[in-house]
Design an enzyme around this catalytic site. Sequence first.
Site, PDB file in Angstrom:
ATOM      1  N   GLN A 151      72.819  50.176  33.556  1.00  0.00           N
ATOM      2  CA  GLN A 151      73.214  51.361  34.308  1.00  0.00           C
ATOM      3  C   GLN A 151      73.887  52.310  33.331  1.00  0.00           C
ATOM      4  OE1 GLN A 151      75.701  50.487  37.731  1.00  0.00           O
ATOM      5  NE2 GLN A 151      73.901  50.118  39.011  1.00  0.00           N
ATOM      6  N   ALA A 165      81.840  61.201  40.164  1.00  0.00           N
ATOM      7  CA  ALA A 165      81.275  60.041  39.462  1.00  0.00           C
ATOM      8  C   ALA A 165      79.798  59.959  39.806  1.00  0.00           C
ATOM      9  CB  ALA A 165      81.985  58.760  39.877  1.00  0.00           C
ATOM     10  N   ARG A 188      72.712  40.985  38.910  1.00  0.00           N
ATOM     11  CA  ARG A 188      72.772  40.700  40.348  1.00  0.00           C
ATOM     12  C   ARG A 188      71.978  39.444  40.664  1.00  0.00           C
ATOM     13  NH1 ARG A 188      72.434  46.828  42.922  1.00  0.00           N
ATOM     14  NH2 ARG A 188      74.070  47.604  41.543  1.00  0.00           N
ATOM     15  N   VAL A 208      83.271  56.800  46.608  1.00  0.00           N
ATOM     16  CA  VAL A 208      83.153  58.264  46.571  1.00  0.00           C
ATOM     17  C   VAL A 208      83.190  58.827  47.987  1.00  0.00           C
ATOM     18  CG1 VAL A 208      81.963  58.572  44.369  1.00  0.00           C
ATOM     19  CG2 VAL A 208      80.637  57.973  46.404  1.00  0.00           C
ATOM     20  N   TRP A 239      75.898  44.240  47.085  1.00  0.00           N
ATOM     21  CA  TRP A 239      75.785  43.671  45.745  1.00  0.00           C
ATOM     22  C   TRP A 239      75.682  42.153  45.810  1.00  0.00           C
ATOM     23  CZ3 TRP A 239      78.968  47.937  46.649  1.00  0.00           C
ATOM     24  CH2 TRP A 239      78.582  49.109  45.951  1.00  0.00           C
ATOM     25  N   HIS A 270      77.673  46.371  38.647  1.00  0.00           N
ATOM     26  CA  HIS A 270      77.415  47.771  38.304  1.00  0.00           C
ATOM     27  C   HIS A 270      78.397  48.183  37.207  1.00  0.00           C
ATOM     28  CE1 HIS A 270      80.211  48.898  41.981  1.00  0.00           C
ATOM     29  NE2 HIS A 270      80.718  47.946  41.246  1.00  0.00           N
TER      30      HIS A 270
HETATM   31  N1  DAH Z   1      77.529  51.725  41.379  1.00  0.00           N
HETATM   32  C1  DAH Z   1      76.462  52.190  42.255  1.00  0.00           C
HETATM   33  C2  DAH Z   1      75.392  51.096  42.365  1.00  0.00           C
HETATM   34  O1  DAH Z   1      75.346  50.241  41.555  1.00  0.00           O
HETATM   35  C3  DAH Z   1      75.865  53.449  41.751  1.00  0.00           C
HETATM   36  C4  DAH Z   1      76.807  54.614  41.925  1.00  0.00           C
HETATM   37  C5  DAH Z   1      76.749  55.385  43.053  1.00  0.00           C
HETATM   38  C6  DAH Z   1      77.727  54.930  40.954  1.00  0.00           C
HETATM   39  C7  DAH Z   1      77.598  56.444  43.249  1.00  0.00           C
HETATM   40  C8  DAH Z   1      78.592  55.997  41.128  1.00  0.00           C
HETATM   41  C9  DAH Z   1      78.500  56.756  42.280  1.00  0.00           C
HETATM   42  O2  DAH Z   1      79.484  56.337  40.229  1.00  0.00           O
HETATM   43  O3  DAH Z   1      79.332  57.814  42.444  1.00  0.00           O
HETATM   44  O4  DAH Z   1      74.607  51.160  43.269  1.00  0.00           O
END
Ligand code: DAH
Length: 357
Positions: free
Chosen positions: A226, A325, A212, A269, A165, A186
């Site tokens: 998002q 998630a 970003r 995760v 990020w 995010h």
């Molecule tokens: N936050 C991640 C991103 O910005 C995307 C994401 C991936 C969200 C996996 C989630 C997850 O909740 O389980 O790339």
Amino acid sequence: MTESSAQPPTAESIEAITISASAELDRLENLEAVDQWRVSYLGRRGMLTTVLRGLSSLEVEERRTVGALANQAKNTLEERLEERVRQINEATLTRSANQDRLDVTLPGRPALEGRLHPTTQIVREICSAFVAMGFGVVEGPEVEWDHYNFEMLNIPKGHPARDMWNTLWVDYEDPTGEQAMLLRTHTSPMQARVMENREPPIRVVVPGKCYRYEATDATHEWHFYQVEGLAVGEGITFADLKGTLYEFARRMFGEERQIRFRCDYFPFVEPGVDMSIDCFACEGDGNGCRICRDSGWIEIMGAGMIHPKVLEGVGYDTERYTGFAFGMGPERIAMLKYGIDDIRHFYSNDLRFLRQF
Ligand code: DAH
């Protein structure tokens, strides 16, 4: 001075003034001329005023008759003046009503109709697909603490995943000196915020803007949306994740969609996956397809089972609760759905683009 040198007034001189003043007034066609007329007869140094001043030089008896005549003349001229102003105003109105007439047969100007921005439309569509499956919708802050954006998501300082990020830091001193502030990279920080404030079962989606520090190109913007999703409860398994996201894919992209999961890494995760749908443009055929770039599959989101460290971080009993998630980029979904080839179209405010939705 003229007044003092004036001849003593007589009934004849008053009548003469009245006649010539009236005749002159009748010839005047505009209000400026009428006003000049008023000054020259009835003004402080006007002819009739001068006559009235001269009355004092007359004998008592004469002063009474001539004075009465003079007052009458003044009233007459004042009335005529009023009447003339009224006539001129009326004539002006009639003239403009005839000349500047409104053409009621001209076609009207079209009223421009506004509409929702394509991102708003797609975000709503995504959210309602999940609302139909029992999810609620919440929103969170766009300016976020490092604590929620990273720490609570199992990305401590120095963790290599922070490199994924490119972050816009906000110049703000935390009074405790512990935390840095940033524009959220995010919507995942809302996972921790929601769990901190509620007890399971939880089912929410979180739409919102993210930022970003990024060079823009056809697939990258420095700000974008998002939609995050979160489900926590007793006995939630990867099968629930698959079932929910499969249903979502079919609602968004058509009943016949197939989905594919592949391993991916996100610190919050375990296991983590990326989810693809079979290409709706070439039906998964993949030959010479622009949309899926010949692969037959299109990646649409990241997902996974919530990492036990994240659950522990918000004080949940990891023996009792599990959850999944997911997170996706609505612009990317809109690009796929509508064949948009450059993400920069979304926020360049070009009506030729926006009007197509
Ligand atoms: N936050 C991640 C991103 O910005 C995307 C994401 C991936 C969200 C996996 C989630 C997850 O909740 O389980 O790339």
